[in-house]
Motif scaffolding. Structure first.
Motif, PDB file in Angstrom:
ATOM      1  N   SER A  13      53.380  40.548  31.566  1.00 10.49           N
ATOM      2  CA  SER A  13      54.349  39.480  31.771  1.00 10.49           C
ATOM      3  C   SER A  13      53.689  38.169  32.180  1.00 10.49           C
ATOM      4  CB  SER A  13      55.364  39.899  32.841  1.00 10.49           C
ATOM      5  OG  SER A  13      56.075  41.047  32.433  1.00 10.49           O
ATOM      6  N   LYS A  14      52.690  38.251  33.048  1.00 13.98           N
ATOM      7  CA  LYS A  14      52.056  37.034  33.558  1.00 13.98           C
ATOM      8  C   LYS A  14      51.190  36.350  32.511  1.00 13.98           C
ATOM      9  CE  LYS A  14      52.170  38.552  38.366  1.00 13.98           C
ATOM     10  NZ  LYS A  14      53.035  39.724  38.110  1.00 13.98           N
ATOM     11  N   SER A  15      50.745  37.081  31.508  1.00 19.11           N
ATOM     12  CA  SER A  15      50.019  36.461  30.397  1.00 19.11           C
ATOM     13  C   SER A  15      50.985  35.757  29.454  1.00 19.11           C
ATOM     14  CB  SER A  15      49.212  37.506  29.623  1.00 19.11           C
ATOM     15  OG  SER A  15      48.203  38.071  30.432  1.00 19.11           O
ATOM     16  N   LEU A  16      52.158  36.353  29.276  1.00 13.89           N
ATOM     17  CA  LEU A  16      53.145  35.773  28.375  1.00 13.89           C
ATOM     18  C   LEU A  16      53.841  34.567  28.999  1.00 13.89           C
ATOM     19  CD1 LEU A  16      54.695  39.040  26.943  1.00 13.89           C
ATOM     20  CD2 LEU A  16      53.388  37.350  25.661  1.00 13.89           C
ATOM     21  N   ILE A  17      54.046  34.621  30.317  1.00 12.89           N
ATOM     22  CA  ILE A  17      54.654  33.498  31.044  1.00 12.89           C
ATOM     23  C   ILE A  17      53.804  33.241  32.283  1.00 12.89           C
ATOM     24  CG2 ILE A  17      56.725  32.551  32.123  1.00 12.89           C
ATOM     25  CD1 ILE A  17      58.403  34.448  30.499  1.00 12.89           C
ATOM     26  N   PRO A  18      52.767  32.410  32.181  1.00 19.41           N
ATOM     27  CA  PRO A  18      51.845  32.185  33.293  1.00 19.41           C
ATOM     28  C   PRO A  18      52.515  31.724  34.585  1.00 19.41           C
ATOM     29  CG  PRO A  18      50.898  31.356  31.261  1.00 19.41           C
ATOM     30  CD  PRO A  18      52.315  31.737  30.947  1.00 19.41           C
ATOM     31  N   ALA A  19      53.672  31.089  34.509  1.00 19.75           N
ATOM     32  CA  ALA A  19      54.361  30.648  35.725  1.00 19.75           C
ATOM     33  C   ALA A  19      54.693  31.822  36.643  1.00 19.75           C
ATOM     34  CB  ALA A  19      55.641  29.896  35.357  1.00 19.75           C
ATOM     35  N   LEU A  20      54.831  33.015  36.070  1.00 20.02           N
ATOM     36  CA  LEU A  20      55.146  34.199  36.884  1.00 20.02           C
ATOM     37  C   LEU A  20      53.980  34.608  37.772  1.00 20.02           C
ATOM     38  CD1 LEU A  20      56.981  36.372  34.202  1.00 20.02           C
ATOM     39  CD2 LEU A  20      58.034  35.055  36.058  1.00 20.02           C
TER      40      LEU A  20
END
Length: 206
Positions: A43-50
């Motif tokens: 998830s954090k690679s797909l949405i770095p803001a996470l």
């Protein structure tokens, strides 16, 4: 008393909500992809803001969340990604394991909505949400697209963005009220051979 009507034509979800004590109506159009596929990106690679630490401004208003519609998401994972005079935009992890979500909050209308999809579908098609709220005979509209970090508009074909929006990430595309949505052909993936075809809300029949 609150009434709710749901209909599911193809991959579009529309919810209409009215409250006796509040003169408000809400329409949500969402476009998660149909297929569910396991994908090896976290998830954090797909949405770095996470990946960054949560701060108070990352959490949608609890008063607004009380009238929220759409998919469930983990409030502890919410991160603010853009803000304007009329709306706030957030990303989050879904209540279902592996899901990613886009959350939109209309400020003065005191309404919010969310749409989620699995990581593989998000990587292939992104997310889109159109939220329309009406209060005191004035309509507010918030339309946004969320794309993977390795997808970029092709040179010379950048989509029209809402100039009043302050965004912390190029992943979020907020469409001006009355503006045209992005053309899927305008986007290209730059870090892999996996095809990307943005699901555009205008392409979904009512």
């Amino acid at each position: 008393m609150r009434t709710e009507r749901l209909r599911f034509p193809r991959i579009k979800t529309v919810l209409l909500i009215g409250a006796v004590t509040v003169a408000a109506a809400i329409t949500v159009s969402a476009s998660p992809a149909l297929a569910s596929t396991q994908f090896k990106l976290d998830s954090k690679s797909l949405i770095p803001a996470l990946a960054r630490a949560q701060v108070p401004s990352d959490v949608p208003s609890r008063e607004v969340l009380a009238s929220s519609v759409g998919a469930e998401f983990r409030l502890s994972s919410a991160r603010s990604i853009a803000v304007s005079d009329t709306a706030s935009y957030f990303v989050a992890e879904g209540a279902a394991p592996g899901d990613l979500c886009l959350v939109v909050e209309l400020k003065s209308a005191q309404m919010s909505a969310s749409v989620c999809t699995d990581r593989g579908s998000f990587y292939r098609r992104g997310l889109a949400l159109d939220l329309r709220g009406e209060e005191a005979h004035s309509e507010q509209v918030a339309t946004a697209y969320l794309i993977p970090p390795d997808v970029q508009p092709t040179p010379g074909h950048e989509p029209t963005r809402n100039a009043s929006v302050t965004a912390s990430s190029a992943q979020i595309i907020v469409i001006p009220t009355g503006g045209a949505g992005p053309d899927p052909a305008q986007f290209a993936r730059v870090k892999s051979q996996t095809p990307f075809h943005l699901t555009v809300l205008a392409d979904i029949d009512d």
